[in-house]
Design an enzyme around this catalytic site. Structure first.
Site, PDB file in Angstrom:
ATOM      1  CG  HIS A 139      -1.822  -1.134   1.352  1.00  0.00           C
ATOM      2  ND1 HIS A 139      -3.092  -1.101   0.834  1.00  0.00           N
ATOM      3  CD2 HIS A 139      -1.668  -2.364   1.892  1.00  0.00           C
ATOM      4  CE1 HIS A 139      -3.697  -2.259   1.052  1.00  0.00           C
ATOM      5  NE2 HIS A 139      -2.845  -3.058   1.697  1.00  0.00           N
ATOM      6  N   GLY A 168      10.388 -22.225   8.904  1.00  0.00           N
ATOM      7  CA  GLY A 168       9.056 -21.753   9.286  1.00  0.00           C
ATOM      8  C   GLY A 168       8.995 -20.242   9.461  1.00  0.00           C
ATOM      9  CB  THR A 191      13.751  -6.426   3.004  1.00  0.00           C
ATOM     10  OG1 THR A 191      15.176  -6.442   3.172  1.00  0.00           O
ATOM     11  CG2 THR A 191      13.084  -6.676   4.340  1.00  0.00           C
ATOM     12  NE  ARG A 206      21.573  -6.813   7.208  1.00  0.00           N
ATOM     13  CZ  ARG A 206      21.065  -5.766   6.557  1.00  0.00           C
ATOM     14  NH1 ARG A 206      20.928  -5.798   5.246  1.00  0.00           N
ATOM     15  NH2 ARG A 206      20.695  -4.679   7.212  1.00  0.00           N
TER      16      ARG A 206
HETATM   17  C1  COA Z   1      19.205 -21.331   8.824  1.00  0.00           C
HETATM   18  C2  COA Z   1      19.344 -22.749   9.360  1.00  0.00           C
HETATM   19  C3  COA Z   1      18.922 -23.747   8.295  1.00  0.00           C
HETATM   20  C4  COA Z   1      20.766 -23.061   9.780  1.00  0.00           C
HETATM   21  O1  COA Z   1      21.643 -22.862   8.711  1.00  0.00           O
HETATM   22  P1  COA Z   1      23.228 -22.995   8.920  1.00  0.00           P
HETATM   23  O2  COA Z   1      23.871 -22.623   7.638  1.00  0.00           O
HETATM   24  O3  COA Z   1      23.528 -24.338   9.472  1.00  0.00           O
HETATM   25  O4  COA Z   1      23.523 -21.835   9.942  1.00  0.00           O
HETATM   26  P2  COA Z   1      24.185 -21.896  11.391  1.00  0.00           P
HETATM   27  O5  COA Z   1      23.374 -22.754  12.284  1.00  0.00           O
HETATM   28  O6  COA Z   1      25.645 -22.191  11.209  1.00  0.00           O
HETATM   29  O7  COA Z   1      24.012 -20.390  11.860  1.00  0.00           O
HETATM   30  C5  COA Z   1      24.739 -19.333  11.300  1.00  0.00           C
HETATM   31  C6  COA Z   1      24.416 -18.076  12.127  1.00  0.00           C
HETATM   32  O8  COA Z   1      23.073 -17.677  11.864  1.00  0.00           O
HETATM   33  C7  COA Z   1      22.294 -17.689  13.073  1.00  0.00           C
HETATM   34  N1  COA Z   1      20.976 -18.236  12.731  1.00  0.00           N
HETATM   35  C8  COA Z   1      20.694 -19.487  12.290  1.00  0.00           C
HETATM   36  N2  COA Z   1      19.384 -19.609  12.024  1.00  0.00           N
HETATM   37  C9  COA Z   1      18.838 -18.413  12.310  1.00  0.00           C
HETATM   38  C10 COA Z   1      17.529 -17.917  12.214  1.00  0.00           C
HETATM   39  N3  COA Z   1      16.540 -18.691  11.767  1.00  0.00           N
HETATM   40  N4  COA Z   1      17.317 -16.622  12.546  1.00  0.00           N
HETATM   41  C11 COA Z   1      18.315 -15.827  12.966  1.00  0.00           C
HETATM   42  N5  COA Z   1      19.601 -16.249  13.069  1.00  0.00           N
HETATM   43  C12 COA Z   1      19.848 -17.519  12.761  1.00  0.00           C
HETATM   44  C13 COA Z   1      23.055 -18.593  14.025  1.00  0.00           C
HETATM   45  O9  COA Z   1      22.789 -18.275  15.368  1.00  0.00           O
HETATM   46  C14 COA Z   1      24.500 -18.297  13.631  1.00  0.00           C
HETATM   47  O10 COA Z   1      24.854 -17.048  14.189  1.00  0.00           O
HETATM   48  P3  COA Z   1      26.352 -16.799  14.786  1.00  0.00           P
HETATM   49  O11 COA Z   1      27.264 -16.955  13.592  1.00  0.00           O
HETATM   50  O12 COA Z   1      26.282 -15.441  15.328  1.00  0.00           O
HETATM   51  O13 COA Z   1      26.556 -17.869  15.780  1.00  0.00           O
HETATM   52  C15 COA Z   1      18.487 -22.971  10.626  1.00  0.00           C
HETATM   53  O14 COA Z   1      18.976 -22.159  11.675  1.00  0.00           O
HETATM   54  C16 COA Z   1      17.010 -22.689  10.450  1.00  0.00           C
HETATM   55  O15 COA Z   1      16.522 -21.560  10.555  1.00  0.00           O
HETATM   56  N6  COA Z   1      16.277 -23.793  10.163  1.00  0.00           N
HETATM   57  C17 COA Z   1      14.872 -23.752   9.910  1.00  0.00           C
HETATM   58  C18 COA Z   1      14.188 -24.918  10.633  1.00  0.00           C
HETATM   59  C19 COA Z   1      12.714 -24.892  10.405  1.00  0.00           C
HETATM   60  O16 COA Z   1      12.106 -23.835  10.275  1.00  0.00           O
HETATM   61  N7  COA Z   1      12.128 -26.089  10.333  1.00  0.00           N
HETATM   62  C20 COA Z   1      10.706 -26.251  10.072  1.00  0.00           C
HETATM   63  C21 COA Z   1      10.334 -26.085   8.626  1.00  0.00           C
HETATM   64  S1  COA Z   1      11.002 -27.290   7.534  1.00  0.00           S
END
Ligand code: COA
Length: 225
Positions: A139, A168, A191, A206
């Site tokens: 909007h 999720g 974004t 990011r």
């Molecule tokens: C993003 C994700 C896949 C992990 O990916 P990864 O490449 O293994 O990333 P890492 O765990 O090494 O995390 C990297 C950094 O991002 C941060 N981070 C990871 N997931 C994050 C999220 N969802 N939001 C914010 N920060 C997050 C971690 O804390 C870490 O920060 P740091 O470097 O300061 O310690 C996982 O965290 C995630 O969000 N999974 C989704 C699970 C889900 O929703 N399942 C249900 C639907 S299928």
């Protein structure tokens, strides 16, 4: 609003320019979509409806006229035949349906929201976690122009590449293009555009990781669409 030219209004909507969402024909389209969602949700939750019928109802919701392949003799075999059609769990919220384009083998978990003012395209094999929202509509920020349901609004398309995974509760904002093979962490708000083969997290999302993917993987994968 009753004096709006419906053809021009619809052209403006798809072109990403200011248009009137509460014009009578668009309101009728949203009602059609609601009815199609009700029929689709009933079939997916019943537990005894064939995969073929569910795919037909999804195609009706998305207004996809492409005919399905002829049925296989046994139901199990027929389900296997249709395995690469999108799998979408209910409940769903969608405004129009005809602006949502789902690629081969896409999976969408429950509670997805699709504000499909403009097209929302999801690439093949992309997995979408629960409670994800794709907002291609927006909007004006000027409250006097915005003017509640009587004012004009606008949209920009969303494009998601193949082989992505949304955790999720992600939100994707209007005009965003996400590349191929991207992982979007749970709770992210995307974004801006995202390049291929990265992990993004947070609000605003990011890049936290870049994947070192072999060249032959980057060039394609079986079953793409
Ligand atoms: C993003 C994700 C896949 C992990 O990916 P990864 O490449 O293994 O990333 P890492 O765990 O090494 O995390 C990297 C950094 O991002 C941060 N981070 C990871 N997931 C994050 C999220 N969802 N939001 C914010 N920060 C997050 C971690 O804390 C870490 O920060 P740091 O470097 O300061 O310690 C996982 O965290 C995630 O969000 N999974 C989704 C699970 C889900 O929703 N399942 C249900 C639907 S299928």
């Amino acid at each position: 609003m009753d004096t709006i030219d419906p053809v021009e209004n619809r052209r403006l909507m798809l072109a990403g320019e200011l248009y009137y969402a509460f014009a009578p024909d668009l309101s009728e389209d949203r009602l059609r979509c609601k009815r199609a969602i009700t029929a689709y949700s009933a079939a997916t939750t019943a537990g005894n409806v064939s995969r073929r019928r569910i795919v037909e109802l999804l195609n009706d919701l998305l207004q996809d006229p492409t005919p399905l392949p002829p049925p296989a003799p046994a139901e199990r075999e027929d389900s296997r035949l249709l395995v690469d059609y999108p799998h979408v769990d209910g409940p769903i919220k969608m405004d129009y349906g005809f602006n949502v384009k789902l690629g081969k083998g896409v999976y969408v978990n429950s509670n997805s929201t699709w504000i499909d003012t403009c097209t929302i395209t999801i690439g093949a094999r992309t997995l979408i976690g629960p409670n994800c929202s794709f907002y291609s509509g927006t909007h004006p920020t000027d409250p006097f122009l915005r003017n509640g349901v009587r004012g004009p609004e606008l949209g920009k398309p969303i494009v998601v590449g193949e082989d992505c995974w949304f955790g999720g509760s992600c939100v994707v904002l209007p005009g965003v293009t996400i590349g191929r093979g991207v992982t979007i962490g749970a709770g992210s708000v995307v974004t801006k555009d995202v390049p291929d083969f990265v992990v993004v997290v947070g609000n605003p999302a990011r890049i936290v990781k870049r994947l070192d993917v072999a060249e032959d993987l980057k060039t394609g994968q079986e079953g793409g669409q």
